[in-house]
Design a protein around this motif. Structure first.
Motif, PDB file in Angstrom:
ATOM      1  N   VAL A 185       1.034  -1.062   0.258  1.00 45.43           N
ATOM      2  CA  VAL A 185       0.433  -0.378   0.404  1.00 45.43           C
ATOM      3  C   VAL A 185       1.072   1.457   0.062  1.00 45.43           C
ATOM      4  O   VAL A 185       0.001   2.280  -1.055  1.00 45.43           O
ATOM      5  CB  VAL A 185      -1.061   0.182   1.418  1.00 45.43           C
ATOM      6  N   LEU A 186       1.786   1.098   0.459  1.00 45.03           N
ATOM      7  CA  LEU A 186       3.022   2.538   0.375  1.00 45.03           C
ATOM      8  C   LEU A 186       3.989   2.906  -0.509  1.00 45.03           C
ATOM      9  O   LEU A 186       4.184   3.719  -0.679  1.00 45.03           O
ATOM     10  CB  LEU A 186       3.862   2.483   1.962  1.00 45.03           C
ATOM     11  N   GLU A 187       3.965   1.936  -0.993  1.00 46.10           N
ATOM     12  CA  GLU A 187       5.114   2.142  -2.196  1.00 46.10           C
ATOM     13  C   GLU A 187       3.923   2.533  -3.408  1.00 46.10           C
ATOM     14  O   GLU A 187       4.234   3.646  -4.118  1.00 46.10           O
ATOM     15  CB  GLU A 187       5.094   0.390  -3.097  1.00 46.10           C
ATOM     16  N   GLY A 188       2.130   2.181  -3.596  1.00 42.95           N
ATOM     17  CA  GLY A 188       1.456   2.558  -3.832  1.00 42.95           C
ATOM     18  C   GLY A 188       1.269   3.682  -3.931  1.00 42.95           C
ATOM     19  O   GLY A 188       0.574   4.904  -5.173  1.00 42.95           O
ATOM     20  N   LEU A 189       1.126   4.277  -2.686  1.00 38.83           N
ATOM     21  CA  LEU A 189       1.014   5.550  -2.426  1.00 38.83           C
ATOM     22  C   LEU A 189       2.094   6.853  -2.976  1.00 38.83           C
ATOM     23  O   LEU A 189       2.095   7.830  -2.955  1.00 38.83           O
ATOM     24  CB  LEU A 189       0.582   5.990  -1.181  1.00 38.83           C
ATOM     25  N   GLY A 190       3.255   6.255  -2.769  1.00 40.68           N
ATOM     26  CA  GLY A 190       4.636   6.795  -3.215  1.00 40.68           C
ATOM     27  C   GLY A 190       4.379   7.030  -4.807  1.00 40.68           C
ATOM     28  O   GLY A 190       4.987   8.149  -4.976  1.00 40.68           O
ATOM     29  N   ARG A 191       3.796   6.158  -5.493  1.00 36.06           N
ATOM     30  CA  ARG A 191       3.694   6.096  -6.958  1.00 36.06           C
ATOM     31  C   ARG A 191       2.155   7.174  -7.140  1.00 36.06           C
ATOM     32  O   ARG A 191       2.081   7.210  -8.555  1.00 36.06           O
ATOM     33  CB  ARG A 191       3.377   4.381  -7.620  1.00 36.06           C
ATOM     34  N   MET A 192       1.577   6.904  -6.395  1.00 31.86           N
ATOM     35  CA  MET A 192       0.038   7.980  -6.902  1.00 31.86           C
ATOM     36  C   MET A 192       0.496   9.204  -7.532  1.00 31.86           C
ATOM     37  O   MET A 192       1.551  10.385  -7.001  1.00 31.86           O
ATOM     38  CB  MET A 192      -0.553   8.199  -5.287  1.00 31.86           C
ATOM     39  N   THR A 193      -0.262   9.534  -8.613  1.00 38.45           N
ATOM     40  CA  THR A 193      -0.290  10.776  -9.731  1.00 38.45           C
ATOM     41  C   THR A 193      -1.248  11.635  -8.793  1.00 38.45           C
ATOM     42  O   THR A 193      -2.311  11.508  -7.888  1.00 38.45           O
ATOM     43  CB  THR A 193      -0.095  10.496 -10.686  1.00 38.45           C
ATOM     44  N   ASP A 194      -1.445  12.818  -9.584  1.00 39.92           N
ATOM     45  CA  ASP A 194      -2.912  13.943  -9.357  1.00 39.92           C
ATOM     46  C   ASP A 194      -3.932  12.930 -10.281  1.00 39.92           C
ATOM     47  O   ASP A 194      -4.876  14.039 -10.521  1.00 39.92           O
ATOM     48  CB  ASP A 194      -2.797  14.576  -9.240  1.00 39.92           C
ATOM     49  N   GLY A 195      -3.751  12.231 -10.615  1.00 39.32           N
ATOM     50  CA  GLY A 195      -5.297  11.872 -11.834  1.00 39.32           C
ATOM     51  C   GLY A 195      -6.231  11.118 -11.058  1.00 39.32           C
ATOM     52  O   GLY A 195      -5.757  10.395  -9.972  1.00 39.32           O
ATOM     53  N   PHE A 196      -7.200  10.897 -11.402  1.00 36.18           N
ATOM     54  CA  PHE A 196      -7.664   9.561 -11.421  1.00 36.18           C
ATOM     55  C   PHE A 196      -8.338   8.970 -12.828  1.00 36.18           C
ATOM     56  O   PHE A 196      -9.437   9.610 -13.537  1.00 36.18           O
ATOM     57  CB  PHE A 196      -9.396   9.794 -10.547  1.00 36.18           C
ATOM     58  N   ARG A 197      -8.998   7.576 -12.968  1.00 29.65           N
ATOM     59  CA  ARG A 197      -9.073   6.918 -14.003  1.00 29.65           C
ATOM     60  C   ARG A 197     -10.981   7.295 -13.671  1.00 29.65           C
ATOM     61  O   ARG A 197     -11.389   6.826 -14.468  1.00 29.65           O
ATOM     62  CB  ARG A 197      -9.355   5.736 -13.009  1.00 29.65           C
ATOM     63  N   GLU A 198     -11.922   7.437 -12.734  1.00 27.27           N
ATOM     64  CA  GLU A 198     -13.535   7.354 -12.757  1.00 27.27           C
ATOM     65  C   GLU A 198     -13.396   9.095 -11.583  1.00 27.27           C
ATOM     66  O   GLU A 198     -12.684   8.621 -10.537  1.00 27.27           O
ATOM     67  CB  GLU A 198     -13.506   6.673 -12.433  1.00 27.27           C
ATOM     68  N   THR A 199     -14.322   9.431 -11.718  1.00 22.17           N
ATOM     69  CA  THR A 199     -14.978  10.364 -11.066  1.00 22.17           C
ATOM     70  C   THR A 199     -14.806   9.705  -9.441  1.00 22.17           C
ATOM     71  O   THR A 199     -16.027   8.430  -9.827  1.00 22.17           O
ATOM     72  CB  THR A 199     -16.387  11.222 -11.284  1.00 22.17           C
ATOM     73  N   GLY A 200     -14.896  10.484  -8.022  1.00 19.43           N
ATOM     74  CA  GLY A 200     -15.592   9.748  -7.142  1.00 19.43           C
ATOM     75  C   GLY A 200     -16.843   9.359  -6.978  1.00 19.43           C
ATOM     76  O   GLY A 200     -17.126   8.212  -6.269  1.00 19.43           O
ATOM     77  N   ALA A 201     -17.640  10.212  -7.495  1.00 19.03           N
ATOM     78  CA  ALA A 201     -19.331   8.938  -7.145  1.00 19.03           C
ATOM     79  C   ALA A 201     -19.637   7.883  -8.252  1.00 19.03           C
ATOM     80  O   ALA A 201     -20.039   7.391  -7.640  1.00 19.03           O
ATOM     81  CB  ALA A 201     -19.824  10.288  -7.914  1.00 19.03           C
ATOM     82  N   GLU A 202     -19.089   7.670  -9.309  1.00 19.43           N
ATOM     83  CA  GLU A 202     -19.554   6.863 -10.324  1.00 19.43           C
ATOM     84  C   GLU A 202     -18.012   5.449  -9.774  1.00 19.43           C
ATOM     85  O   GLU A 202     -18.862   4.214  -9.061  1.00 19.43           O
ATOM     86  CB  GLU A 202     -18.278   7.568 -11.406  1.00 19.43           C
ATOM     87  N   TRP A 203     -16.853   6.120  -8.817  1.00 19.80           N
ATOM     88  CA  TRP A 203     -16.517   4.731  -8.375  1.00 19.80           C
ATOM     89  C   TRP A 203     -16.952   4.222  -7.229  1.00 19.80           C
ATOM     90  O   TRP A 203     -17.568   3.097  -7.067  1.00 19.80           O
ATOM     91  CB  TRP A 203     -14.873   5.355  -7.977  1.00 19.80           C
ATOM     92  N   LEU A 204     -17.621   4.856  -5.911  1.00 23.27           N
ATOM     93  CA  LEU A 204     -18.163   4.814  -5.159  1.00 23.27           C
ATOM     94  C   LEU A 204     -19.461   3.541  -5.298  1.00 23.27           C
ATOM     95  O   LEU A 204     -19.536   2.644  -4.876  1.00 23.27           O
ATOM     96  CB  LEU A 204     -18.616   5.650  -4.296  1.00 23.27           C
ATOM     97  N   TRP A 205     -20.562   4.129  -6.318  1.00 24.69           N
ATOM     98  CA  TRP A 205     -20.685   3.208  -6.998  1.00 24.69           C
ATOM     99  C   TRP A 205     -21.037   2.303  -7.556  1.00 24.69           C
ATOM    100  O   TRP A 205     -21.787   1.545  -7.498  1.00 24.69           O
ATOM    101  CB  TRP A 205     -22.127   4.614  -7.946  1.00 24.69           C
ATOM    102  N   ARG A 206     -20.254   1.886  -8.310  1.00 28.52           N
ATOM    103  CA  ARG A 206     -19.489   1.376  -8.827  1.00 28.52           C
ATOM    104  C   ARG A 206     -19.111  -0.016  -7.704  1.00 28.52           C
ATOM    105  O   ARG A 206     -19.418  -1.415  -7.818  1.00 28.52           O
ATOM    106  CB  ARG A 206     -18.841   0.985  -9.670  1.00 28.52           C
ATOM    107  N   ILE A 207     -18.350   0.331  -7.045  1.00 25.44           N
ATOM    108  CA  ILE A 207     -17.972  -0.866  -5.778  1.00 25.44           C
ATOM    109  C   ILE A 207     -18.795  -0.868  -4.320  1.00 25.44           C
ATOM    110  O   ILE A 207     -18.689  -2.010  -3.901  1.00 25.44           O
ATOM    111  CB  ILE A 207     -16.307  -0.145  -5.072  1.00 25.44           C
ATOM    112  N   GLY A 208     -19.893   0.614  -4.443  1.00 28.42           N
ATOM    113  CA  GLY A 208     -20.715   0.143  -3.503  1.00 28.42           C
ATOM    114  C   GLY A 208     -21.403  -1.825  -3.534  1.00 28.42           C
ATOM    115  O   GLY A 208     -21.875  -2.874  -2.530  1.00 28.42           O
TER     116      GLY A 208
END
Length: 356
Positions: free
Chosen positions: A285-308
């Motif tokens: 998890v920490l390595e992933g956070l170190g590699r994290m960029t400021d983009g996103f694959r889908e909006t927060g709302a769409e993402w939560l609706w999908r994973i719910g």
């Protein structure tokens, strides 16, 4: 005599031309670090190996290493590039088939991905009048994890939320965890009577077992700033995510990590780290956070609706987000309704300036 001088001049000219054309032939370089993922400020060994693969000597080699910005020398605390910012300069003399290793202990302070991109070599000619140069590109990567946030407010939020989760027990008793004895009521199985303890007490008693905790958690990391630039929030979000995951590890609560963010580099385009415990799980998890960029694959709302649709009804959820807009709030409410529980929202825009 004149003929001898002409022949000698011809030899010198040929040697000079050869050294200008082939001065760097057979020169091999390699950049290595002894770590791939490090903590901010943690020193690591950075090594450049230069090998002369020729039988002839290399009397003068000037090396300009292309290092990432923000690299500091551990011994002095000064920037590795110095004030010039034109790379790290070294000068070597190598005999035929000789190898040299330049090792330095350095550190980086900020989260992110860093690259050692090789070096530029400059070799002297046969007569020492000119030089020939070439670039030796490489791509040695190093990842710096985010710092722990150390937020008092976040600690209090987690303490309250995880305290409530810890009392959510399963409906059965664990037959391994015996906590004592109680009187036999007639409703327990006959085989559960402890005959030795019953003889001592003069009445029928049965073992009393503890309840098994069915405690898991999902950490949701949202990188969608809902139209705003995420740059100023990304570092806080990564630091908060580290504090949350380390607290779950400390309490021995199994958790999975999900994100709609873009994780760049060798780890691949993963979105989820499955549930688990231990240093390996947290380090991923920490390595992933170190590699994290400021983009996103889908909006927060769409993402939560999908994973719910895939969230277990007994899973506690912690959402880390840079801002909390209307769309995301609606998606959170849907999650809470679906599994009849509360989502702990860590809104970093409300914690600006509070972290330590």
């Amino acid at each position: 005599m004149i003929l001898f001088l002409l022949v000698l001049a011809g030899i010198f000219y040929a040697a000079e031309r050869y050294s200008l054309v082939h001065g760097l032939d057979g020169i091999l370089v390699k950049t290595e670090t002894d770590r791939i993922v490090v903590e901010p400020g943690e020193s690591f060994l950075w090594t450049l190996t230069v090998k002369n693969g020729n039988r002839r000597m290399a009397p003068y080699l000037e090396i300009r290493e292309m290092v990432p910005a923000g690299l500091f020398l551990a011994e002095t605390g000064e920037p590795a590039e110095g004030k010039e910012g034109a790379g790290v300069r070294s000068v070597l003399y190598l005999k035929g088939h000789e190898q040299a290793r330049l090792s330095r202990r350095v550190f980086l302070l900020e989260r992110g991905r860093y690259f050692f991109r090789g070096c530029r070599l400059e070799a002297g000619d046969f007569l020492g009048l000119k030089t020939v140069s070439d670039t030796f590109p490489e791509l040695a990567e190093l990842v710096v994890k985010p710092r722990r946030m150390e937020s008092v407010k976040l600690s209090e939020l987690l303490g309250g939320f995880l305290g409530e989760t810890s009392v959510d027990r399963s409906l059965w008793e664990d037959p391994v965890l015996t906590v004592g004895f109680r009187d036999y009521t007639g409703r327990e199985p006959f085989r559960s009577i402890h005959w030795l303890q019953s003889a001592k007490s003069g009445r029928l008693v049965v073992r009393q077992y503890d309840h098994t905790l069915d405690q898991t958690c999902t950490v949701l990391f949202n990188t969608d700033g809902e139209g705003e630039s995420l740059g100023k929030w990304l570092e806080l979000c990564c630091r908060a995510a580290r504090q949350v995951c380390e607290e779950l590890e400390k309490r021995k609560i199994a958790y999975d990590f999900q994100t709609n963010g873009v994780i760049a580099g060798a780890m691949g385009e993963w979105r989820t780290v499955g549930s688990g415990l231990g240093a390996g799980h947290l380090e991923t998890v920490l390595e992933g956070l170190g590699r994290m960029t400021d983009g996103f694959r889908e909006t927060g709302a769409e993402w939560l609706w999908r994973i719910g649709n895939g969230i277990n009804s007994r899973t506690g959820m912690i959402l880390i987000t840079p801002v909390m807009g209307a769309g995301l709030s609606e998606a959170v409410l849907r999650l809470e309704e679906r599994f009849s529980g509360k989502v702990l929202v860590v809104n970093l825009s409300e914690m600006e300036g509070e972290e330590t």
